[in-house]
Write an enzyme that holds these catalytic residues in place. Structure first.
Site, PDB file in Angstrom:
ATOM      1  N   ASP A 199       0.873  -1.173   0.000  1.00 30.71           N
ATOM      2  CA  ASP A 199       0.000   0.000   0.000  1.00 30.71           C
ATOM      3  C   ASP A 199       0.915   1.228   0.000  1.00 30.71           C
ATOM      4  O   ASP A 199       2.100   1.137   0.332  1.00 30.71           O
ATOM      5  CB  ASP A 199      -0.877  -0.042   1.246  1.00 30.71           C
ATOM      6  CG  ASP A 199      -1.707   1.203   1.440  1.00 30.71           C
ATOM      7  OD1 ASP A 199      -2.352   1.646   0.479  1.00 30.71           O
ATOM      8  OD2 ASP A 199      -1.690   1.751   2.565  1.00 30.71           O
ATOM      9  N   ASP A 206      -0.122   5.138   0.932  1.00 33.32           N
ATOM     10  CA  ASP A 206      -0.375   6.074   2.035  1.00 33.32           C
ATOM     11  C   ASP A 206      -0.509   5.326   3.356  1.00 33.32           C
ATOM     12  O   ASP A 206      -1.295   4.384   3.476  1.00 33.32           O
ATOM     13  CB  ASP A 206      -1.669   6.861   1.781  1.00 33.32           C
ATOM     14  CG  ASP A 206      -1.596   7.683   0.515  1.00 33.32           C
ATOM     15  OD1 ASP A 206      -0.966   8.747   0.545  1.00 33.32           O
ATOM     16  OD2 ASP A 206      -2.147   7.242  -0.518  1.00 33.32           O
ATOM     17  N   ASP A 252      -1.629  -0.787   5.989  1.00 32.83           N
ATOM     18  CA  ASP A 252      -1.878  -0.244   7.332  1.00 32.83           C
ATOM     19  C   ASP A 252      -3.342  -0.273   7.729  1.00 32.83           C
ATOM     20  O   ASP A 252      -3.689   0.271   8.791  1.00 32.83           O
ATOM     21  CB  ASP A 252      -1.361   1.198   7.420  1.00 32.83           C
ATOM     22  CG  ASP A 252      -2.203   2.162   6.592  1.00 32.83           C
ATOM     23  OD1 ASP A 252      -2.409   1.884   5.385  1.00 32.83           O
ATOM     24  OD2 ASP A 252      -2.653   3.172   7.136  1.00 32.83           O
TER      25      ASP A 252
END
Length: 220
Positions: free
Chosen positions: A8, A10, A169
């Site tokens: 991922d 961001d 995240d």
């Protein structure tokens, strides 16, 4: 044995929250809407693409389809100018990516951020030869957690999904990994909680980028 790590963007590779928040607030201010003054609230607003971010930032009375479309265009215009003012890679990410690459692993990025931002941002912070593939959100591919993007990436890399780890995240990221058959690795330095990561099926939850090397060594 793991043969690829896909990330991922961001909240995983880069801390981009401040520039996202500033661009959203520029849009809200231009529209005369109340600003989102609590920067922490953006941790819960991001992750589902620009349209959903804008919808969550707007007052409930302003969330018509047309207003969301217009405000998304305005946010995109602000973000296009300001995305690199405060955004930086998380500590030690660059070094760990280099170490993974030195071990012969293939690296990639899959993000729900629009493709037109994902590619230049990734290349700006990590160079044009770090990742074998960079895939942002495109109209023709369902966004995470739908597994279509993961299966596309595995095909491009010439690997089976189970030979790939997906590092993210959020619960969306872990559900994406699980539904696609990839190994889900949650990071606790990003925008969401450890509880969210485990609830959505993370195989591992790590606190430092260097732990990725340990996970790879265990897979050998």
């Amino acid at each position: 044995m793991l043969k690829a790590f896909i990330f991922d963007l961001d909240g995983t590779l880069i801390d981009s929250l401040a520039d996202i928040a500033a661009s959203i607030n520029r849009m809200l201010e231009a529209r005369g809407y109340p600003l989102c003054k609590d920067a922490g609230i953006f941790k819960q607003m991001v992750g589902d693409g620009m349209e959903k971010l804008v919808e969550r930032a707007l007052p409930e009375t302003a969330r018509s389809e047309e207003m969301i479309r217009l405000c998304t265009e305005e946010y995109r215009a602000f973000y296009d100018i300001h995305w690199q003012e405060q955004t930086q890679p998380y500590p030690h990410i660059v070094e760990v990516l280099a170490a993974l690459k030195a071990k012969g692993l293939k690296l990639g990025v899959i993000s729900n951020k629009a493709h037109r931002f994902t590619v230049p941002m990734t290349e700006h912070f990590f160079g044009s030869d770090c990742f074998e593939l960079i895939l942002g959100q495109r109209a023709e591919v369902p966004r995470k957690p739908d597994p279509a993007g993961a299966h596309e990436a595995a095909t491009i890399l010439g690997l089976r999904p189970e030979e790939c780890a997906y590092v993210g995240d959020s619960g969306i990221d872990m559900a994406f990994a699980k539904s696609s058959g990839m190994v889900g690795i949650g990071v606790d330095w990003g925008f969401r909680s450890v509880a969210e990561l485990t609830e959505h099926g993370a195989t591992y939850v790590i606190s430092t980028p260097g732990e990725l090397l340990e996970i790879y060594d265990k897979s050998c």
